[in-house]
Design a protein around this motif. Structure first.
Motif, PDB file in Angstrom:
ATOM      1  N   VAL A  89       0.323  -1.254  -0.134  1.00  0.00           N
ATOM      2  CA  VAL A  89      -0.059  -0.220   0.035  1.00  0.00           C
ATOM      3  C   VAL A  89       1.060   0.872  -0.057  1.00  0.00           C
ATOM      4  O   VAL A  89      -0.064   2.159  -0.351  1.00  0.00           O
ATOM      5  N   GLN A  90       2.418   1.889   0.538  1.00  0.00           N
ATOM      6  CA  GLN A  90       2.803   3.082   0.437  1.00  0.00           C
ATOM      7  C   GLN A  90       3.298   2.551  -1.293  1.00  0.00           C
ATOM      8  O   GLN A  90       3.921   3.922  -1.253  1.00  0.00           O
ATOM      9  N   HIS A  91       3.158   2.155  -2.664  1.00  0.00           N
ATOM     10  CA  HIS A  91       3.727   2.385  -3.235  1.00  0.00           C
ATOM     11  C   HIS A  91       2.866   2.727  -4.066  1.00  0.00           C
ATOM     12  O   HIS A  91       2.058   2.981  -5.338  1.00  0.00           O
ATOM     13  N   VAL A  92       1.651   3.570  -3.472  1.00  0.00           N
ATOM     14  CA  VAL A  92       0.274   4.452  -4.074  1.00  0.00           C
ATOM     15  C   VAL A  92       1.124   5.742  -4.385  1.00  0.00           C
ATOM     16  O   VAL A  92       0.945   6.248  -3.386  1.00  0.00           O
ATOM     17  N   ASP A  93       1.345   5.853  -5.720  1.00  0.00           N
ATOM     18  CA  ASP A  93       2.085   6.696  -5.731  1.00  0.00           C
ATOM     19  C   ASP A  93       1.035   7.651  -7.293  1.00  0.00           C
ATOM     20  O   ASP A  93       0.171   6.922  -8.118  1.00  0.00           O
ATOM     21  N   ILE A  94       1.155   8.646  -6.134  1.00  0.00           N
ATOM     22  CA  ILE A  94      -0.110   9.446  -7.106  1.00  0.00           C
ATOM     23  C   ILE A  94       0.496  10.771  -7.231  1.00  0.00           C
ATOM     24  O   ILE A  94       2.219  11.987  -6.836  1.00  0.00           O
ATOM     25  N   GLU A  95       0.323  11.688  -9.414  1.00  0.00           N
ATOM     26  CA  GLU A  95       1.053  12.211  -9.182  1.00  0.00           C
ATOM     27  C   GLU A  95       1.031  14.030  -8.953  1.00  0.00           C
ATOM     28  O   GLU A  95       0.157  14.172  -7.841  1.00  0.00           O
ATOM     29  N   ASP A  96       2.052  14.904  -9.344  1.00  0.00           N
ATOM     30  CA  ASP A  96       1.861  15.488  -8.414  1.00  0.00           C
ATOM     31  C   ASP A  96       0.719  16.615  -7.922  1.00  0.00           C
ATOM     32  O   ASP A  96       0.037  16.949  -6.837  1.00  0.00           O
ATOM     33  N   TYR A  97      -0.402  16.926  -9.240  1.00  0.00           N
ATOM     34  CA  TYR A  97      -0.638  17.503  -9.576  1.00  0.00           C
ATOM     35  C   TYR A  97      -2.454  17.298  -9.034  1.00  0.00           C
ATOM     36  O   TYR A  97      -3.604  18.050  -8.501  1.00  0.00           O
ATOM     37  N   ALA A  98      -2.387  15.826  -8.682  1.00  0.00           N
ATOM     38  CA  ALA A  98      -3.506  14.817  -8.041  1.00  0.00           C
ATOM     39  C   ALA A  98      -3.842  14.548  -6.333  1.00  0.00           C
ATOM     40  O   ALA A  98      -4.310  14.145  -5.978  1.00  0.00           O
ATOM     41  N   GLN A  99      -2.201  15.083  -6.101  1.00  0.00           N
ATOM     42  CA  GLN A  99      -1.924  14.691  -4.305  1.00  0.00           C
ATOM     43  C   GLN A  99      -2.639  15.414  -3.405  1.00  0.00           C
ATOM     44  O   GLN A  99      -2.874  14.936  -2.606  1.00  0.00           O
TER      45      GLN A  99
END
Length: 308
Positions: A89-99
């Motif tokens: 779950v720690q690998h949920v990477d979100i694009e900067d604009y959607a964080q």
């Protein structure tokens, strides 16, 4: 990276022999980067005259069975041996604009996400909208925290109750009653995140406890949860019944825009009124020996001696 043996048996019984119309069976786990099918069989008793496979509009594997004989019992016995590689779950990477929320999906993604953003249930008093605002801060809100808090709140504040009857509560009914099944919780969360402009889909499949200590609920039957589209990580699983994020312990079978598109087994029968007696469903998932060699997949055994 557990190897799993999965059994799903659904049996219908009748007072006297009845005829069967076409049946649509959606119980075969959906292969993906985290799920590899090593063996899959579907036994049907009585033997159908024909079984054909297809992929629906969402890419789910569906078996269509037709029958030419009557019987007082109809059994679907699905067995699968698979390898599951859940993501951290720690690998949920979100694009900067959607964080942080609010944000808008990109112009490239929006056309394909629109139908998954549209709300499916009426909310004339804006009850869902009012409830979901509690998860928003005064300004911008961390996107993953928002979704995590909503998932945890449903798990913590609502009472899980199993219900064998067909149908699903409306999201308003679930919100008002503060109790429901996994499918009720999934539809509530889908409508809630859609109210905020997120793209969300309904997922039907199976749940198991990877550690044996989580105390997850929803086992012994099919399970339901939610996928939300997050730029950078794509479709991410949220299970409001158990308050979890990510695909650990979750085996996807069907992904759909709405629950009615993900029914595991559906079909018709013909006979005297009142002939139907009962339907039983038994799902069992066990961690298997990785040394078991894989065998050919996607077979349908049409023998009369189906082990149901």
């Amino acid at each position: 990276m557990p190897f799993l043996n999965l059994s799903h048996v659904t049996t219908y019984t009748y007072k006297q022999p009845v005829s069967f119309g076409e049946h649509r069976i959606m119980v075969r786990p959906r292969e993906s980067y985290d799920l590899r099918l090593l063996d899959s069989t579907l036994d049907i008793d009585p033997a159908p005259s024909e079984v054909r496979w297809l992929q629906d509009v969402f890419g789910n594997a569906v078996a269509i069975a037709t029958f030419d004989r009557q019987a007082s019992r109809l059994c679907f016995d699905s067995h699968t041996y698979l390898q599951h590689t859940p993501a951290d779950v720690q690998h949920v990477d979100i694009e900067d604009y959607a964080q942080t929320y609010p944000f808008t999906y990109s112009a490239e993604d929006m056309p394909d996400l629109l139908r998954s953003i549209e709300r499916q249930h009426a909310d004339p008093l804006r009850q869902i909208d009012s409830w979901v605002r509690r998860f928003l801060g005064n300004g911008q809100t961390d996107t993953l925290t928002l979704l995590s808090d909503m998932t945890s709140a449903i798990r913590r504040e609502f009472t899980y109750v199993s219900r064998a009857e067909k149908g699903t509560q409306t999201p308003i009914e679930t919100l008002t009653r503060r109790k429901g099944t996994c499918r009720d919780y999934a539809m509530l969360m889908i409508e809630a995140v859609r109210a905020l402009g997120f793209a969300a889909r309904f997922v039907s499949g199976y749940v198991y406890d990877p550690s044996g200590r989580d105390g997850r609920v929803g086992g012994g039957n099919t399970h339901a949860w939610v996928r939300v589209y997050l730029p950078g990580s794509g479709w991410v699983e949220f299970d409001p019944t158990n308050g979890t994020i990510g695909n650990a312990g979750l085996i996807r079978v069907a992904i759909a825009r709405d629950i009615y598109q993900a029914v595991p087994i559906s079909g018709t029968w013909g006979g005297f009124p009142g002939s139907f007696l009962d339907m039983t469903v038994a799902v069992d998932i066990a961690i298997a020996d990785a040394a078991i060699p894989p065998t050919p997949i996607l077979t349908a055994d049409l023998k009369e001696t189906a082990p149901c």
